[in-house]
Write a protein that holds these residues in place. Structure first.
Motif, PDB file in Angstrom:
ATOM      1  N   GLU A 158       0.841  -1.194   0.000  1.00  0.00           N
ATOM      2  CA  GLU A 158       0.000   0.000   0.000  1.00  0.00           C
ATOM      3  C   GLU A 158       0.878   1.246   0.000  1.00  0.00           C
ATOM      4  O   GLU A 158       1.881   1.315   0.723  1.00  0.00           O
ATOM      5  CB  GLU A 158      -0.891   0.014   1.239  1.00  0.00           C
ATOM      6  CG  GLU A 158      -1.822   1.223   1.308  1.00  0.00           C
ATOM      7  CD  GLU A 158      -2.613   1.294   2.597  1.00  0.00           C
ATOM      8  OE1 GLU A 158      -3.373   2.272   2.769  1.00  0.00           O
ATOM      9  OE2 GLU A 158      -2.471   0.380   3.433  1.00  0.00           O
ATOM     10  N   VAL A 159       0.516   2.219  -0.824  1.00  0.00           N
ATOM     11  CA  VAL A 159       1.265   3.468  -0.874  1.00  0.00           C
ATOM     12  C   VAL A 159       0.334   4.641  -0.572  1.00  0.00           C
ATOM     13  O   VAL A 159      -0.868   4.582  -0.832  1.00  0.00           O
ATOM     14  CB  VAL A 159       1.953   3.682  -2.243  1.00  0.00           C
ATOM     15  CG1 VAL A 159       2.949   2.572  -2.524  1.00  0.00           C
ATOM     16  CG2 VAL A 159       0.930   3.776  -3.363  1.00  0.00           C
ATOM     17  N   VAL A 160       0.920   5.695  -0.016  1.00  0.00           N
ATOM     18  CA  VAL A 160       0.199   6.934   0.265  1.00  0.00           C
ATOM     19  C   VAL A 160       0.927   8.069  -0.438  1.00  0.00           C
ATOM     20  O   VAL A 160       2.141   8.239  -0.269  1.00  0.00           O
ATOM     21  CB  VAL A 160       0.126   7.214   1.787  1.00  0.00           C
ATOM     22  CG1 VAL A 160      -0.508   8.583   2.042  1.00  0.00           C
ATOM     23  CG2 VAL A 160      -0.659   6.130   2.499  1.00  0.00           C
ATOM     24  N   GLU A 161       0.180   8.830  -1.233  1.00  0.00           N
ATOM     25  CA  GLU A 161       0.765   9.957  -1.971  1.00  0.00           C
ATOM     26  C   GLU A 161       0.924  11.144  -1.023  1.00  0.00           C
ATOM     27  O   GLU A 161       0.017  11.467  -0.270  1.00  0.00           O
ATOM     28  CB  GLU A 161      -0.158  10.330  -3.134  1.00  0.00           C
ATOM     29  CG  GLU A 161       0.572  10.864  -4.356  1.00  0.00           C
ATOM     30  CD  GLU A 161       1.150  12.252  -4.132  1.00  0.00           C
ATOM     31  OE1 GLU A 161       2.247  12.518  -4.636  1.00  0.00           O
ATOM     32  OE2 GLU A 161       0.498  13.068  -3.459  1.00  0.00           O
ATOM     33  N   MET A 162       2.099  11.804  -1.074  1.00  0.00           N
ATOM     34  CA  MET A 162       2.427  12.773  -0.039  1.00  0.00           C
ATOM     35  C   MET A 162       2.747  14.173  -0.571  1.00  0.00           C
ATOM     36  O   MET A 162       3.561  14.900  -0.001  1.00  0.00           O
ATOM     37  CB  MET A 162       3.588  12.247   0.805  1.00  0.00           C
ATOM     38  CG  MET A 162       3.390  10.822   1.282  1.00  0.00           C
ATOM     39  SD  MET A 162       4.060  10.481   2.917  1.00  0.00           S
ATOM     40  CE  MET A 162       2.878  11.301   3.962  1.00  0.00           C
ATOM     41  N   SER A 163       2.091  14.574  -1.661  1.00  0.00           N
ATOM     42  CA  SER A 163       2.336  15.909  -2.203  1.00  0.00           C
ATOM     43  C   SER A 163       1.895  17.023  -1.259  1.00  0.00           C
ATOM     44  O   SER A 163       2.302  18.175  -1.431  1.00  0.00           O
ATOM     45  CB  SER A 163       1.612  16.081  -3.548  1.00  0.00           C
ATOM     46  OG  SER A 163       2.220  15.287  -4.536  1.00  0.00           O
ATOM     47  N   ALA A 164       1.075  16.712  -0.276  1.00  0.00           N
ATOM     48  CA  ALA A 164       0.685  17.723   0.704  1.00  0.00           C
ATOM     49  C   ALA A 164       1.842  18.087   1.627  1.00  0.00           C
ATOM     50  O   ALA A 164       1.784  19.112   2.311  1.00  0.00           O
ATOM     51  CB  ALA A 164      -0.501  17.228   1.534  1.00  0.00           C
ATOM     52  N   TYR A 165       2.901  17.256   1.626  1.00  0.00           N
ATOM     53  CA  TYR A 165       4.004  17.456   2.559  1.00  0.00           C
ATOM     54  C   TYR A 165       5.351  17.660   1.871  1.00  0.00           C
ATOM     55  O   TYR A 165       6.241  18.292   2.448  1.00  0.00           O
ATOM     56  CB  TYR A 165       4.112  16.253   3.502  1.00  0.00           C
ATOM     57  CG  TYR A 165       2.814  15.942   4.193  1.00  0.00           C
ATOM     58  CD1 TYR A 165       2.406  16.667   5.308  1.00  0.00           C
ATOM     59  CD2 TYR A 165       1.958  14.937   3.721  1.00  0.00           C
ATOM     60  CE1 TYR A 165       1.204  16.403   5.942  1.00  0.00           C
ATOM     61  CE2 TYR A 165       0.756  14.662   4.348  1.00  0.00           C
ATOM     62  CZ  TYR A 165       0.379  15.405   5.454  1.00  0.00           C
ATOM     63  OH  TYR A 165      -0.820  15.152   6.079  1.00  0.00           O
ATOM     64  N   VAL A 166       5.519  17.093   0.700  1.00  0.00           N
ATOM     65  CA  VAL A 166       6.799  17.205   0.002  1.00  0.00           C
ATOM     66  C   VAL A 166       6.537  17.448  -1.473  1.00  0.00           C
ATOM     67  O   VAL A 166       5.696  16.789  -2.093  1.00  0.00           O
ATOM     68  CB  VAL A 166       7.659  15.939   0.218  1.00  0.00           C
ATOM     69  CG1 VAL A 166       6.895  14.675  -0.143  1.00  0.00           C
ATOM     70  CG2 VAL A 166       8.950  16.016  -0.576  1.00  0.00           C
ATOM     71  N   ARG A 167       7.246  18.421  -2.030  1.00  0.00           N
ATOM     72  CA  ARG A 167       7.057  18.765  -3.440  1.00  0.00           C
ATOM     73  C   ARG A 167       8.403  19.106  -4.076  1.00  0.00           C
ATOM     74  O   ARG A 167       9.332  19.580  -3.418  1.00  0.00           O
ATOM     75  CB  ARG A 167       6.139  19.983  -3.574  1.00  0.00           C
ATOM     76  CG  ARG A 167       4.718  19.785  -3.081  1.00  0.00           C
ATOM     77  CD  ARG A 167       3.838  19.090  -4.092  1.00  0.00           C
ATOM     78  NE  ARG A 167       3.583  19.907  -5.258  1.00  0.00           N
ATOM     79  CZ  ARG A 167       2.584  20.799  -5.354  1.00  0.00           C
ATOM     80  NH1 ARG A 167       1.760  20.992  -4.328  1.00  0.00           N
ATOM     81  NH2 ARG A 167       2.388  21.468  -6.453  1.00  0.00           N
ATOM     82  N   VAL A 168       8.477  18.911  -5.382  1.00  0.00           N
ATOM     83  CA  VAL A 168       9.583  19.421  -6.169  1.00  0.00           C
ATOM     84  C   VAL A 168       9.350  20.914  -6.382  1.00  0.00           C
ATOM     85  O   VAL A 168       8.277  21.322  -6.823  1.00  0.00           O
ATOM     86  CB  VAL A 168       9.665  18.709  -7.538  1.00  0.00           C
ATOM     87  CG1 VAL A 168      10.760  19.339  -8.396  1.00  0.00           C
ATOM     88  CG2 VAL A 168       9.917  17.228  -7.348  1.00  0.00           C
ATOM     89  N   ILE A 169      10.340  21.718  -6.053  1.00  0.00           N
ATOM     90  CA  ILE A 169      10.251  23.159  -6.251  1.00  0.00           C
ATOM     91  C   ILE A 169      11.310  23.542  -7.271  1.00  0.00           C
ATOM     92  O   ILE A 169      12.505  23.565  -6.968  1.00  0.00           O
ATOM     93  CB  ILE A 169      10.450  23.924  -4.925  1.00  0.00           C
ATOM     94  CG1 ILE A 169       9.418  23.459  -3.897  1.00  0.00           C
ATOM     95  CG2 ILE A 169      10.346  25.425  -5.149  1.00  0.00           C
ATOM     96  CD1 ILE A 169       9.636  24.012  -2.515  1.00  0.00           C
ATOM     97  N   GLY A 170      10.868  23.795  -8.502  1.00  0.00           N
ATOM     98  CA  GLY A 170      11.801  24.106  -9.579  1.00  0.00           C
ATOM     99  C   GLY A 170      12.251  25.556  -9.519  1.00  0.00           C
ATOM    100  O   GLY A 170      11.437  26.470  -9.564  1.00  0.00           O
TER     101      GLY A 170
END
Length: 356
Positions: free
Chosen positions: A236-248
């Motif tokens: 099972e995986v949980v998507e975590m874009s609410a906490y970690v993002r690529v910032i270009g």
């Protein structure tokens, strides 16, 4: 007081020395070992984790001890150096580069027996909040980040199509019912201990198949992301874009990222700041009396965001972005493919001379 969903947490990185293009993201300062740029990034990244998370353990998995002063600087904030062999070192012509990333698979195996939740990050990830919310959100699942796939440039399309073809072939040979797969950024994983045996077993199976296919002249998985994408299909995986993002924050173009969204994250993946912002942060990160350690959380995020252009741009960086915009408007995509790396390298060299 920090409360974690698992008994112990280790934030880890994997690092192995390999020549460009097998480890191509940083070329370093003129006349200096390119690895030193990574070591300074590590001091910043680990320092930011320790600043906000005094209760976690920190580990660097590598094949040889770091030189001074970097070894002492990491030890001073509690980073344990774990030496491990590079057993997933690929044969020649195994893929399109990035062979150094495969050492991440060995780092997972080296730390699996600790019984800790492992949080793997890259040296260009900056922690700006406690990890509590990240760990609670992941729970007993693997925490992953999927935004990475959307950041590929048009010139990456042939490589992505090739990867889909490889997945179709290898997944079938590995006995998967479907060839469909998730694509996760290799710079961040949260891996609870109960998942590690299954993940490592699937990695071993895929690695054996990749070696066999390579010997037969067929295309293979060749980065840690490829192997992890396959392994994570079983859990099972949980998507975590609410906490970690690529910032270009590339000097030739700034990707539009909402300032308040950036400030609300826990981890910033600053893919263009190894030679720029992280090098500027280094001196403060290794000085326990500096603002890096003494500023309030809000002030830390504001100052770090300004230095890395994550939340606002300096006049110099704005000028660079304007120049990059002109390059994009006045040249063809083919010319941009050559000019952008050259322009970026010129900015890196200029910055390194200023900071030397």
């Amino acid at each position: 007081m920090q409360v974690y969903p698992h008994k112990r947490v280790t934030v880890a990185m994997a690092f192995v020395r390999m020549p460009t293009p097998q480890s191509p993201q940083s070329r370093g300062r003129l006349g200096e070992d390119p690895a030193y740029t990574y070591f300074r990034c590590m001091a910043v990244a680990y320092g930011s984790v320790r600043r906000f998370n005094p209760g976690v353990e920190l580990a660097l998995v590598t094949t040889e001890p770091l030189p001074e002063p970097y070894a002492q600087q990491l030890a001073a904030i509690g980073v344990e150096t774990v030496l491990a062999p590079f057993t997933h070192r690929p044969p020649e012509d195994f893929g399109r580069g990035w062979a150094s990333s495969l050492f991440h698979l060995d780092a997972m195996a080296a730390l699996a027996g600790r019984g800790h939740t492992l949080v793997f990050i890259d040296p260009d990830v900056l922690c700006v909040r406690p990890l509590d919310a990240v760990l609670v959100a992941a729970g007993d699942a693997a925490g992953v980040q999927t935004e990475f796939d959307a950041l590929h440039a048009p010139e990456d399309e042939p490589m992505l199509l090739e990867y889909e073809k490889i997945c179709g072939e290898m997944h079938r040979e590995l006995g998967e019912e479907t060839v469909r797969h998730g694509v996760f950024g290799g710079y961040f994983y949260v891996l609870p201990p109960p998942l590690l045996p299954a993940l490592l077993d699937r990695i071993d199976r895929a690695w054996s198949l990749a070696l066999d296919r390579h010997a037969r002249g067929k295309s293979v998985f060749y980065t840690d992301e490829h192997f992890m994408n396959y392994a994570l299909r079983a859990v099972e995986v949980v998507e975590m874009s609410a906490y970690v993002r690529v910032i270009g924050t590339a000097p030739w173009r700034r990707m539009v990222t909402d300032r308040e969204t950036v400030l609300g994250l826990t981890l910033w993946h600053l893919i263009h700041e190894k030679d720029l912002g992280f090098q500027q942060l280094y001196r403060d990160a290794v000085d326990p009396a500096s603002w890096f350690w003494t500023a309030s959380p809000d002030e830390f995020r504001e100052r770090a965001g300004a230095i890395t252009s994550a939340t606002r741009r300096s006049p110099q960086r704005a000028l660079l972005n304007c120049t990059g915009d002109l390059i994009e408007k006045l040249t063809t995509e083919r010319m941009q493919h050559r000019l952008k790396p050259l322009f970026t390298r010129m900015v890196q060299l200029y910055s390194s001379m200023r900071m030397a």
